[in-house]
Motif scaffolding. Sequence first.
Motif, mmCIF file in Angstrom:
data_model
loop_
_atom_site.group_PDB
_atom_site.id
_atom_site.type_symbol
_atom_site.label_atom_id
_atom_site.label_comp_id
_atom_site.label_asym_id
_atom_site.label_seq_id
_atom_site.Cartn_x
_atom_site.Cartn_y
_atom_site.Cartn_z
ATOM 1 N N ALA A 1 0.849 -1.182 0.000
ATOM 2 C CA ALA A 1 0.000 0.000 0.000
ATOM 3 C C ALA A 1 0.891 1.240 0.000
ATOM 4 C CB ALA A 1 -0.892 -0.001 1.230
ATOM 5 N N LEU A 2 0.448 2.271 -0.704
ATOM 6 C CA LEU A 2 1.217 3.508 -0.735
ATOM 7 C C LEU A 2 1.042 4.253 0.586
ATOM 8 C CD1 LEU A 2 0.556 4.779 -4.365
ATOM 9 C CD2 LEU A 2 2.498 3.477 -3.489
ATOM 10 N N THR A 3 2.140 4.792 1.064
ATOM 11 C CA THR A 3 2.132 5.595 2.287
ATOM 12 C C THR A 3 2.909 6.873 2.005
ATOM 13 O OG1 THR A 3 4.216 4.724 3.153
ATOM 14 C CG2 THR A 3 2.218 3.452 3.632
ATOM 15 N N PRO A 4 2.804 7.862 2.872
ATOM 16 C CA PRO A 4 3.613 9.069 2.655
ATOM 17 C C PRO A 4 5.105 8.775 2.582
ATOM 18 C CG PRO A 4 1.897 9.497 4.257
ATOM 19 C CD PRO A 4 1.875 8.016 3.994
ATOM 20 N N THR A 5 5.521 7.675 3.180
ATOM 21 C CA THR A 5 6.946 7.354 3.204
ATOM 22 C C THR A 5 7.411 6.693 1.919
ATOM 23 O OG1 THR A 5 6.869 7.077 5.604
ATOM 24 C CG2 THR A 5 8.736 6.086 4.446
ATOM 25 N N ASN A 6 6.599 5.794 1.361
ATOM 26 C CA ASN A 6 7.059 5.019 0.204
ATOM 27 C C ASN A 6 6.515 5.490 -1.136
ATOM 28 O OD1 ASN A 6 4.456 4.015 -0.098
ATOM 29 N ND2 ASN A 6 4.931 1.992 0.689
ATOM 30 N N ALA A 7 5.526 6.382 -1.141
ATOM 31 C CA ALA A 7 4.866 6.744 -2.402
ATOM 32 C C ALA A 7 5.817 7.376 -3.407
ATOM 33 C CB ALA A 7 3.699 7.685 -2.128
ATOM 34 N N GLY A 8 6.876 7.973 -2.955
ATOM 35 C CA GLY A 8 7.815 8.628 -3.861
ATOM 36 C C GLY A 8 8.855 7.697 -4.467
ATOM 37 N N SER A 9 8.823 6.435 -4.111
ATOM 38 C CA SER A 9 9.807 5.472 -4.629
ATOM 39 C C SER A 9 9.311 4.895 -5.937
ATOM 40 C CB SER A 9 10.034 4.356 -3.603
ATOM 41 O OG SER A 9 10.513 4.869 -2.393
ATOM 42 N N SER A 10 9.863 5.344 -7.039
ATOM 43 C CA SER A 10 9.381 4.900 -8.351
ATOM 44 C C SER A 10 9.548 3.398 -8.546
ATOM 45 C CB SER A 10 10.082 5.670 -9.468
ATOM 46 O OG SER A 10 11.479 5.478 -9.411
ATOM 47 N N ASN A 11 10.425 2.769 -7.793
ATOM 48 C CA ASN A 11 10.628 1.328 -7.930
ATOM 49 C C ASN A 11 9.401 0.523 -7.523
ATOM 50 O OD1 ASN A 11 13.227 1.718 -8.811
ATOM 51 N ND2 ASN A 11 14.140 1.430 -6.794
ATOM 52 N N LEU A 12 8.493 1.129 -6.745
ATOM 53 C CA LEU A 12 7.293 0.418 -6.315
ATOM 54 C C LEU A 12 6.282 0.238 -7.428
ATOM 55 C CD1 LEU A 12 6.452 1.921 -2.804
ATOM 56 C CD2 LEU A 12 7.544 -0.259 -3.331
ATOM 57 N N TYR A 13 6.411 0.993 -8.492
ATOM 58 C CA TYR A 13 5.364 1.065 -9.497
ATOM 59 C C TYR A 13 5.632 0.115 -10.659
ATOM 60 C CZ TYR A 13 4.037 5.138 -6.832
ATOM 61 O OH TYR A 13 3.641 5.980 -5.808
ATOM 62 N N ASP A 14 4.588 -0.602 -11.034
ATOM 63 C CA ASP A 14 4.692 -1.568 -12.121
ATOM 64 C C ASP A 14 4.098 -1.064 -13.428
ATOM 65 O OD1 ASP A 14 4.079 -3.289 -9.383
ATOM 66 O OD2 ASP A 14 5.603 -4.200 -10.676
ATOM 67 N N TYR A 15 3.203 -0.112 -13.339
ATOM 68 C CA TYR A 15 2.506 0.372 -14.532
ATOM 69 C C TYR A 15 2.740 1.877 -14.670
ATOM 70 C CZ TYR A 15 0.113 -3.990 -13.447
ATOM 71 O OH TYR A 15 -0.168 -5.292 -13.126
ATOM 72 N N TRP A 16 3.069 2.283 -15.899
ATOM 73 C CA TRP A 16 3.339 3.689 -16.172
ATOM 74 C C TRP A 16 2.639 4.100 -17.466
ATOM 75 C CZ3 TRP A 16 6.220 6.860 -12.977
ATOM 76 C CH2 TRP A 16 6.953 6.229 -11.963
ATOM 77 N N GLY A 17 2.158 5.324 -17.486
ATOM 78 C CA GLY A 17 1.663 5.890 -18.729
ATOM 79 C C GLY A 17 2.812 6.487 -19.524
ATOM 80 N N GLN A 18 2.479 6.978 -20.726
ATOM 81 C CA GLN A 18 3.517 7.503 -21.615
ATOM 82 C C GLN A 18 3.873 8.945 -21.288
ATOM 83 O OE1 GLN A 18 0.366 7.535 -22.350
ATOM 84 N NE2 GLN A 18 0.036 9.590 -23.191
ATOM 85 N N GLY A 19 3.027 9.620 -20.524
ATOM 86 C CA GLY A 19 3.317 10.977 -20.102
ATOM 87 C C GLY A 19 2.629 12.023 -20.963
ATOM 88 N N THR A 20 2.389 13.177 -20.371
ATOM 89 C CA THR A 20 1.828 14.322 -21.079
ATOM 90 C C THR A 20 2.624 15.564 -20.678
ATOM 91 O OG1 THR A 20 -0.225 15.525 -21.575
ATOM 92 C CG2 THR A 20 0.053 14.779 -19.311
ATOM 93 N N GLN A 21 2.948 16.390 -21.666
ATOM 94 C CA GLN A 21 3.805 17.553 -21.428
ATOM 95 C C GLN A 21 2.990 18.708 -20.857
ATOM 96 O OE1 GLN A 21 7.311 18.066 -22.059
ATOM 97 N NE2 GLN A 21 6.898 19.951 -20.905
ATOM 98 N N VAL A 22 3.515 19.284 -19.791
ATOM 99 C CA VAL A 22 2.965 20.514 -19.216
ATOM 100 C C VAL A 22 4.051 21.578 -19.289
ATOM 101 C CG1 VAL A 22 2.160 21.639 -17.107
ATOM 102 C CG2 VAL A 22 1.351 19.331 -17.693
#
Length: 130
Positions: free
Chosen positions: A105-126
């Motif tokens: 589960a995401l917590t304030p401590t681990n949510a910033g660790s990109s290694n936890l994530y398995d699925y990513w979108g392609q991104g949108t430019q801002v």
Amino acid sequence: QVQLVESGGGLVQAGGSLRLSCAASGSAFSILSMSWFRQTPGNLREFVAAISWSGSDTFYSDSVKGRFTISRERNKNLMYLQMNSLKPEDTAVYSCAAPHPSGPALTPTNAGSSNLYDYWGQGTQVTVSS
């Protein structure tokens, strides 16, 4: 399998607003915690915000707290990032991401660790102009 597609990026003047959307495919969306990250050329991905699978818990980086709001519509498989009071330093490619449903589960401590994530979108430019 989960696929994530972002939309809503664009060019805006400083002080303006944009709303990003992340559309998810797959029935697992309703049990996924999800996050937004951003990245500029030559830099690492930066955590922006996260939301629990129920939508009841949200976390933000200090740099966007009070200006950005993350939300989701589980019945529509959509997640949003409302960005207000935009600054030139918010300019980046914004991506949505999700860990595997069996992951931690995401917590304030681990949510910033990109290694936890398995699925990513392609991104949108801002792009925020001064």
